[in-house]
Design an enzyme around this catalytic site. Sequence first.
Site, short mmCIF file in Angstrom:
data_model
loop_
_atom_site.label_atom_id
_atom_site.label_comp_id
_atom_site.label_asym_id
_atom_site.label_seq_id
_atom_site.Cartn_x
_atom_site.Cartn_y
_atom_site.Cartn_z
N THR A 8 0.85 -1.19 0.00
CA THR A 8 0.00 0.00 0.00
C THR A 8 0.88 1.24 0.00
O THR A 8 2.11 1.14 0.10
CB THR A 8 -0.91 0.01 1.25
N THR A 9 0.27 2.39 -0.11
CA THR A 9 0.95 3.67 0.08
C THR A 9 0.03 4.57 0.90
O THR A 9 -1.10 4.85 0.47
CB THR A 9 1.27 4.35 -1.25
#
Length: 271
Positions: free
Chosen positions: A71-72
């Site tokens: 994810t970011t």
Amino acid sequence: LPPTSHHFHRTIQVLQYYSTSSTTQLENMYRQQMMMNPYAAQAHQSHTPYQHDGKSAETRNLKPGELSTGTTIMAVPFQGGVIMGADSRVSTGTYIANRVSDKIAQLHDSIWCCRSGSAADTQALTDYVRHYLSQLAIETGKAPTVKTAAHLMRRLCYENKDNLMAGVIIGGWDPVEKGSVYNIPLGGTCIKMPFAIGGSGSTYIYGLVDSDFKEDMNEEEALKLVKKSISHAMARDGSSGGIIRTVVVKEDGFKREYIAGDELPYGPCGW
């Protein structure tokens, strides 16, 4: 001697000569040949055809039964509040389980949490903290602070670190610290930071954020930085993607927004 016999004896003499010569002489002769004809080196090498194992760099070193997640997430304070941002891709190894997930969870009126790691673990954690904060608000008669929410999350993560895979960012606004951001990576450490980024995509954008971040940005500058940074991470990280979700948290409330995949400031659609 017949010709065949002559050639045989000549071959024996050559072999005897080279067997008595030093290894260094043979190596020097070979190097001279290679220098005169650089393509000869390629001809003498045995080329084994490359066979792909079907695994990516992210999944190649996983243990049996383990799945790669990515994810970011990002949080940046500004004058008067905080901006929380995240991509929307949920991956299980190389399979995208959900491409429009919501990784920004509300913990209280002006306190939010960005989630990375195991989706199940972080959903359970945010449910617990949301419950504790609502109970605290009822008992004390006032809104909890961002610091209180961060330390509740830190305690849950730290005391259960052997059973959890969760890295979260807590951000929001309160009358004590105004806009503030706390980072809680894997293991349960809690650190107040001028900005926070996390997840697998964050490794691609540390230099970008360090370069563009500045103290006391206004809302427009901070929102632009969050969108730009997450879109760069999504372009490089195979476990980040989808759309960008943002939440602007201020004293008078919050505003949610999303940027569609074909409207990102950077990426395949913007090149």
